[in-house]
Scaffold this motif. Structure first.
Motif, PDB file in Angstrom:
ATOM      1  N   ASP A  92      36.797  34.636  71.603  1.00  0.00           N
ATOM      2  CA  ASP A  92      38.148  35.014  72.025  1.00  0.00           C
ATOM      3  C   ASP A  92      39.180  34.620  70.977  1.00  0.00           C
ATOM      4  O   ASP A  92      40.004  35.436  70.553  1.00  0.00           O
ATOM      5  CB  ASP A  92      38.500  34.339  73.359  1.00  0.00           C
ATOM      6  CG  ASP A  92      37.729  34.916  74.532  1.00  0.00           C
ATOM      7  OD1 ASP A  92      36.932  35.846  74.316  1.00  0.00           O
ATOM      8  OD2 ASP A  92      37.923  34.430  75.662  1.00  0.00           O
ATOM      9  N   LEU A  96      41.478  36.819  68.008  1.00  0.00           N
ATOM     10  CA  LEU A  96      42.929  36.683  67.871  1.00  0.00           C
ATOM     11  C   LEU A  96      43.311  36.230  66.463  1.00  0.00           C
ATOM     12  O   LEU A  96      44.296  36.718  65.893  1.00  0.00           O
ATOM     13  CB  LEU A  96      43.468  35.684  68.901  1.00  0.00           C
ATOM     14  CG  LEU A  96      43.439  36.104  70.370  1.00  0.00           C
ATOM     15  CD1 LEU A  96      44.152  35.059  71.229  1.00  0.00           C
ATOM     16  CD2 LEU A  96      44.079  37.470  70.580  1.00  0.00           C
ATOM     17  N   LEU A 128      40.610  40.092  76.432  1.00  0.00           N
ATOM     18  CA  LEU A 128      41.865  39.694  75.787  1.00  0.00           C
ATOM     19  C   LEU A 128      43.032  40.569  76.240  1.00  0.00           C
ATOM     20  O   LEU A 128      44.160  40.089  76.376  1.00  0.00           O
ATOM     21  CB  LEU A 128      41.710  39.763  74.262  1.00  0.00           C
ATOM     22  CG  LEU A 128      40.702  38.781  73.645  1.00  0.00           C
ATOM     23  CD1 LEU A 128      40.557  39.033  72.152  1.00  0.00           C
ATOM     24  CD2 LEU A 128      41.117  37.341  73.904  1.00  0.00           C
ATOM     25  N   GLN A 131      44.146  39.429  79.613  1.00  0.00           N
ATOM     26  CA  GLN A 131      44.891  38.176  79.513  1.00  0.00           C
ATOM     27  C   GLN A 131      46.304  38.405  78.987  1.00  0.00           C
ATOM     28  O   GLN A 131      47.147  37.504  79.037  1.00  0.00           O
ATOM     29  CB  GLN A 131      44.163  37.207  78.570  1.00  0.00           C
ATOM     30  CG  GLN A 131      42.862  36.633  79.124  1.00  0.00           C
ATOM     31  CD  GLN A 131      43.100  35.402  79.982  1.00  0.00           C
ATOM     32  OE1 GLN A 131      44.151  35.262  80.606  1.00  0.00           O
ATOM     33  NE2 GLN A 131      42.128  34.513  80.024  1.00  0.00           N
ATOM     34  N   TRP A 133      46.883  39.004  75.835  1.00  0.00           N
ATOM     35  CA  TRP A 133      46.922  38.409  74.502  1.00  0.00           C
ATOM     36  C   TRP A 133      46.868  39.453  73.389  1.00  0.00           C
ATOM     37  O   TRP A 133      47.253  39.169  72.261  1.00  0.00           O
ATOM     38  CB  TRP A 133      45.785  37.409  74.341  1.00  0.00           C
ATOM     39  CG  TRP A 133      45.972  36.189  75.198  1.00  0.00           C
ATOM     40  CD1 TRP A 133      47.141  35.747  75.749  1.00  0.00           C
ATOM     41  CD2 TRP A 133      44.966  35.262  75.602  1.00  0.00           C
ATOM     42  NE1 TRP A 133      46.932  34.601  76.470  1.00  0.00           N
ATOM     43  CE2 TRP A 133      45.601  34.269  76.399  1.00  0.00           C
ATOM     44  CE3 TRP A 133      43.600  35.153  75.379  1.00  0.00           C
ATOM     45  CZ2 TRP A 133      44.913  33.197  76.965  1.00  0.00           C
ATOM     46  CZ3 TRP A 133      42.909  34.080  75.936  1.00  0.00           C
ATOM     47  CH2 TRP A 133      43.557  33.113  76.718  1.00  0.00           C
ATOM     48  N   ILE A 150      47.870  41.689  68.248  1.00  0.00           N
ATOM     49  CA  ILE A 150      48.085  40.472  69.025  1.00  0.00           C
ATOM     50  C   ILE A 150      49.516  40.462  69.565  1.00  0.00           C
ATOM     51  O   ILE A 150      50.454  40.886  68.887  1.00  0.00           O
ATOM     52  CB  ILE A 150      47.803  39.217  68.166  1.00  0.00           C
ATOM     53  CG1 ILE A 150      47.824  37.948  69.021  1.00  0.00           C
ATOM     54  CG2 ILE A 150      48.768  39.116  67.003  1.00  0.00           C
ATOM     55  CD1 ILE A 150      47.296  36.726  68.286  1.00  0.00           C
ATOM     56  N   THR A 151      49.689  40.003  70.790  1.00  0.00           N
ATOM     57  CA  THR A 151      51.011  39.954  71.414  1.00  0.00           C
ATOM     58  C   THR A 151      51.661  38.588  71.168  1.00  0.00           C
ATOM     59  O   THR A 151      51.019  37.654  70.680  1.00  0.00           O
ATOM     60  CB  THR A 151      50.900  40.177  72.932  1.00  0.00           C
ATOM     61  OG1 THR A 151      50.144  39.095  73.506  1.00  0.00           O
ATOM     62  CG2 THR A 151      50.204  41.497  73.240  1.00  0.00           C
ATOM     63  N   THR A 153      52.486  36.583  73.466  1.00  0.00           N
ATOM     64  CA  THR A 153      51.775  35.659  74.357  1.00  0.00           C
ATOM     65  C   THR A 153      50.466  35.208  73.719  1.00  0.00           C
ATOM     66  O   THR A 153      50.083  34.035  73.809  1.00  0.00           O
ATOM     67  CB  THR A 153      51.477  36.339  75.708  1.00  0.00           C
ATOM     68  OG1 THR A 153      52.699  36.794  76.291  1.00  0.00           O
ATOM     69  CG2 THR A 153      50.791  35.374  76.663  1.00  0.00           C
ATOM     70  N   GLY A 154      49.786  36.155  73.064  1.00  0.00           N
ATOM     71  CA  GLY A 154      48.542  35.815  72.373  1.00  0.00           C
ATOM     72  C   GLY A 154      48.774  34.836  71.242  1.00  0.00           C
ATOM     73  O   GLY A 154      48.003  33.890  71.052  1.00  0.00           O
ATOM     74  N   GLN A 156      51.196  32.677  71.005  1.00  0.00           N
ATOM     75  CA  GLN A 156      51.538  31.373  71.564  1.00  0.00           C
ATOM     76  C   GLN A 156      50.299  30.666  72.107  1.00  0.00           C
ATOM     77  O   GLN A 156      50.112  29.463  71.898  1.00  0.00           O
ATOM     78  CB  GLN A 156      52.574  31.531  72.675  1.00  0.00           C
ATOM     79  CG  GLN A 156      53.100  30.208  73.223  1.00  0.00           C
ATOM     80  CD  GLN A 156      53.743  29.353  72.151  1.00  0.00           C
ATOM     81  OE1 GLN A 156      54.673  29.787  71.477  1.00  0.00           O
ATOM     82  NE2 GLN A 156      53.244  28.128  71.972  1.00  0.00           N
ATOM     83  N   SER A 157      49.440  31.431  72.790  1.00  0.00           N
ATOM     84  CA  SER A 157      48.210  30.844  73.334  1.00  0.00           C
ATOM     85  C   SER A 157      47.312  30.336  72.214  1.00  0.00           C
ATOM     86  O   SER A 157      46.681  29.280  72.339  1.00  0.00           O
ATOM     87  CB  SER A 157      47.463  31.885  74.177  1.00  0.00           C
ATOM     88  OG  SER A 157      48.234  32.277  75.294  1.00  0.00           O
ATOM     89  N   LEU A 158      47.274  31.092  71.122  1.00  0.00           N
ATOM     90  CA  LEU A 158      46.473  30.686  69.969  1.00  0.00           C
ATOM     91  C   LEU A 158      47.057  29.431  69.329  1.00  0.00           C
ATOM     92  O   LEU A 158      46.328  28.490  68.995  1.00  0.00           O
ATOM     93  CB  LEU A 158      46.419  31.826  68.955  1.00  0.00           C
ATOM     94  CG  LEU A 158      45.516  31.630  67.732  1.00  0.00           C
ATOM     95  CD1 LEU A 158      44.067  31.435  68.156  1.00  0.00           C
ATOM     96  CD2 LEU A 158      45.633  32.832  66.794  1.00  0.00           C
TER      97      LEU A 158
END
Length: 218
Positions: A92, A96, A128, A131, A133, A150-151, A153-154, A156-158
């Protein structure tokens, strides 16, 4: 005293210092000097021992085992790094990371970049997307296909788990010195290029072993 030999050794040391002064791949030590000599002469200073060697186990067999083990170690560290993060697997965050590094691309290109089979890659991509992301949109160059990116949100999550991911990747390289890491990169890159050339041909599974074996003699 063999002064000619001493002179040749001094010349080698001078060459070593000159070559590594502006490109410090090898550390300025006897270990670095020995590694430099070994690399330049393309020889193994001392052949290592391995489990089963005395009973006829080949180097190829042991290398395969080590690669499998290292992959499992890496997965276990990655699993620890993503606990409580929302990520399901190391694939995952690797997907990303690739989208962050290389920008938007088609689903197939992303799957190939991660050396996955299409069904496995599509599962990861769909996970993904669900989610939030990554997102997909119609390609500007080919309206029949879609590209993914990648968004926020993606990203930031990364970013939230990158410190732990860096810890995991550092642990995987273990107690190797900087010079040993550079040498390992050189060898693994050579091996990866060999297999990447075969992978890019999209050979049917039933013919893969035979076709791949032909590349050993090229």
């Amino acid at each position: 005293m063999n002064y000619l030999l001493i002179k040749e050794i001094i010349n080698l040391v001078e060459e070593f210092e000159t070559e590594t002064k502006n490109n410090p791949v090898f550390e300025a030590s006897i270990h670095g000097f020995k590694s430099w000599i070994s690399k330049n002469n393309n020889t193994i200073v001392t052949e290592p021992t391995w489990v089963g060697k005395e009973t006829g186990r080949s180097a190829e067999s042991y290398i395969n085992t080590l690669i499998v083990h290292l992959n499992r170690y890496a997965k276990s560290y990655s699993k620890s790094a993503i606990i409580g993060s929302g990520f399901s697997t190391q694939e995952d965050f690797i997907y990303l990371i690739n989208l962050k590094a290389f920008g938007e691309m088609s689903k197939i290109d992303l799957i190939k970049k991660n050396v996955h089979e299409k069904p496995v890659g599509m599962q990861i991509i769909n996970r993904l997307i669900s989610q939030g992301w990554i997102e997909q949109r119609n390609s500007k160059t080919d309206k029949r296909s879609k590209v993914i990116s990648i968004t926020k949100t993606g990203l930031q999550s990364l970013e939230n788990i990158m410190d732990k991911i860096r810890q995991a990747t550092t642990i995987v390289t273990g107690n190797l010195s900087q010079n040993e890491k550079m040498e390992l990169i050189r060898l693994l890159d050579k091996l990866d290029n060999f297999h990447q050339n075969i992978y890019d041909k999209n050979i049917e599974t039933e013919n893969l072993l035979e076709e791949a074996f032909k590349n050993l003699n090229k």
